[in-house]
Design an enzyme around this catalytic site. Structure first.
Site, PDB file in Angstrom:
ATOM      1  N   GLN A 252       0.645  -1.048  -0.109  1.00 47.31           N
ATOM      2  CA  GLN A 252      -0.068   0.029  -0.227  1.00 47.31           C
ATOM      3  C   GLN A 252       0.740   1.143  -0.020  1.00 47.31           C
ATOM      4  OE1 GLN A 252      -3.540  -0.304  -0.222  1.00 47.31           O
ATOM      5  NE2 GLN A 252      -2.858  -2.085  -0.874  1.00 47.31           N
ATOM      6  N   HIS A 255       1.470   3.069  -3.241  1.00 47.69           N
ATOM      7  CA  HIS A 255       0.242   4.056  -4.107  1.00 47.69           C
ATOM      8  C   HIS A 255       0.779   5.539  -4.087  1.00 47.69           C
ATOM      9  CE1 HIS A 255      -3.350   1.900  -4.668  1.00 47.69           C
ATOM     10  NE2 HIS A 255      -3.170   1.079  -3.545  1.00 47.69           N
ATOM     11  N   GLU A 320      -8.245   3.395   6.563  1.00 49.36           N
ATOM     12  CA  GLU A 320      -8.954   2.894   5.177  1.00 49.36           C
ATOM     13  C   GLU A 320      -8.979   1.468   5.180  1.00 49.36           C
ATOM     14  OE1 GLU A 320      -8.647   3.504   0.398  1.00 49.36           O
ATOM     15  OE2 GLU A 320      -6.916   4.005   1.685  1.00 49.36           O
ATOM     16  N   HIS A 321      -7.737   0.901   5.181  1.00 44.71           N
ATOM     17  CA  HIS A 321      -7.608  -0.645   5.373  1.00 44.71           C
ATOM     18  C   HIS A 321      -6.796  -1.140   6.453  1.00 44.71           C
ATOM     19  CE1 HIS A 321      -6.731   0.678   0.981  1.00 44.71           C
ATOM     20  NE2 HIS A 321      -7.739   0.167   0.806  1.00 44.71           N
ATOM     21  N   ASP A 354      -8.305  -4.553  -3.117  1.00 45.97           N
ATOM     22  CA  ASP A 354      -7.990  -3.404  -4.178  1.00 45.97           C
ATOM     23  C   ASP A 354      -8.256  -4.078  -5.494  1.00 45.97           C
ATOM     24  OD1 ASP A 354      -6.915  -1.566  -2.368  1.00 45.97           O
ATOM     25  OD2 ASP A 354      -5.072  -1.884  -2.946  1.00 45.97           O
ATOM     26  N   HIS A 414     -48.951  25.720   8.759  1.00 47.86           N
ATOM     27  CA  HIS A 414     -48.775  24.267   9.055  1.00 47.86           C
ATOM     28  C   HIS A 414     -50.127  23.769   9.753  1.00 47.86           C
ATOM     29  CE1 HIS A 414     -44.758  24.739   7.769  1.00 47.86           C
ATOM     30  NE2 HIS A 414     -44.391  23.365   7.714  1.00 47.86           N
TER      31      HIS A 414
END
Length: 446
Positions: A252, A255, A320-321, A354, A414
């Site tokens: 990762q 990335h 995230e992961h 992924d 109303h």
């Protein structure tokens, strides 16, 4: 005892000699130009940023067929297999969302419907890597949700049509494909031009400029998530294999140079060994320039005294992961709540999520997992409600209740809607209705 940090990230600031890019201002300028000048502005920025200015940004059927024909047969088969996995999970998600209607009291019916968004834009990145998996996650998921029209956009790669990405988009069920990248793509889809249809919702990851473009365009259209750099957190005990931990951290970190990569462990030995192996693996990893920069600046290794402490710290990171390499990995399902996706045990990994396993890889970052999940079928549905009252008595009772409730908030208009039904079905007397009827009678005699 307090957590012990074997490694902290340097989070090094950019060199003072490097020019600072004002991403927000650059993006705003592009968006404003496209709002005013449409296709001509889109073409200008495509030429400037991608050196790409074809006769038409939209691919014809012949161009799509040619792109697919240029992709190796094995790759096409692999795309189909991965998309089958994604489709299977997406259908299970769709089946979990149901329309319903209930009778809350005699004659009062309330219902819920889940209507797909009409037009969706899917941005498929292609700058550093051709992320064709994003086609599966955005286009295919939208189609399973029932979206009737999906427009895909992906940038050219080195001045060429990215054949594999086009094949993935087509096989996912896209209705139109544009070879168009960056802010100019998301702005064109969100705003609409002379030749590009405006979408209602935009999904898909991208670089800092694409992310900022989506942020600025949110409101004009819906978006999936405010995305940041990819994140990975691995929680381990003493049973974890440090070589697996190291390999998965780097999977990762590659990335980009700003991807947080964190190890929380109850074993100092596992932590130390993992760090040694990471340094060794970086020596011959082809993407070491990115992964190494990320690990140096944003890598952390934390030793805690117990798994209970690890679970709590993991929820604070809200990564995230999150990979769980412990003796009983499913314990994390009960102990943790803040994560984009969990990967339980060493037999699975973030890379499966992924690329191939079938769950969606568009996930929350920057602690957004504390309040939202990732992209799924439900994001492409508008959950709406409807009401119907068939019983006159029920309408009258609700009218009385509405009158009281609305006047408690000083909403006289109303309240009168409620009064009217109480009068109609229970013959209740209200001065405002009597005054109106008296005035109407006088007018009719004139």
């Amino acid at each position: 005892m307090a957590p012990r940090y074997l490694k902290t990230g340097t989070k090094a600031a950019k060199s003072s000699s490097a020019p600072e890019l004002d991403v927000a201002s650059i993006v705003k300028g592009v968006i404003d130009d496209i709002r005013q000048n449409g296709d001509s502005a889109v073409r200008k920025y495509s030429e400037k940023f991608d050196r790409w200015s074809p006769e038409s940004f939209k691919l014809s059927k012949e161009q799509i067929d040619a792109a697919i024909a240029a992709v190796p047969k094995q790759t096409i088969e692999d795309i189909k297999l991965v998309q089958a996995n994604v489709r299977r999970f997406a259908h299970a998600q769709r089946d979990s969302i149901r329309d319903f209607e209930i009778e809350t009291q005699p004659g009062v019916f309330l219902g819920q419907k889940n209507n797909p968004i009409s037009v969706v834009g899917a941005y498929i990145p292609g700058g550093r890597y051709p992320l064709l998996a994003s086609a599966h996650m955005t286009i295919l998921t939208a189609k399973v949700a029932g979206v009737p029209h999906v427009i895909g956009a992906t940038p050219p790669i080195a001045g060429q049509i990215p054949n594999t990405t086009v094949a993935a988009m087509h096989l996912a069920g896209v209705d139109e494909i544009y070879i168009l990248g960056g802010v100019q793509a998301v702005a064109a889809l969100a705003i609409g031009t002379e030749t590009i249809r405006k979408v209602d919702f935009l999904a898909g990851p991208g670089n800092a400029f694409v992310a900022e473009g989506k942020r600025q365009l949110f409101g004009d259209i819906g978006i999936d998530l405010f995305a940041g750099p990819t994140e990975i957190l691995i929680i381990t005990d003493g049973t974890a294999d440090p070589f697996t931990v190291a390999t998965d951290i780097l999977s990762q970190a590659e990335h980009g140079p700003d991807s947080p990569a964190v190890i929380i462990t109850t074993s100092e030995e596992v932590g130390m060994k993992s760090m040694e192996i990471i340094d060794e693996l970086l020596k011959d990893l082809p993407t070491a320039q990115l992964a190494g920069a990320s690990w140096k600046a944003f890598g952390e290794v934390v030793v805690v005294d117990s798994l209970e402490e690890a679970w709590k710290m993991g929820d604070e990171y809200a990564s995230e992961h999150v990979q769980i390499f412990t003796k009983e990995p499913r314990e994390a399902l009960e102990k943790m709540t803040a994560y984009g996706a969990l990967f339980l045990g060493e037999k699975t990994c973030v890379s499966y999520g992924d690329k191939v396993i079938g769950t969606n890889h568009v996930l929350p970052t920057r602690k957004a997992a504390k309040y939202t999940g990732g992209l799924w079928v439900g994001k492409f549905l508008r959950t709406t409600t409807y009401q119907e009252i068939r019983n006159p008595e029920a309408s009258g009772e609700l009218g009385r209740l509405c009158g009281r409730a609305a006047r408690a908030e000083n909403f006289e208009g109303h309240a009168r809607s409620g009064d009217l039904r109480a009068r109609k079905y229970f013959h209740d007397n209200y001065s405002w209705i009597s005054n109106y009827e008296a005035s109407a009678t006088k007018l009719s005699k004139i």
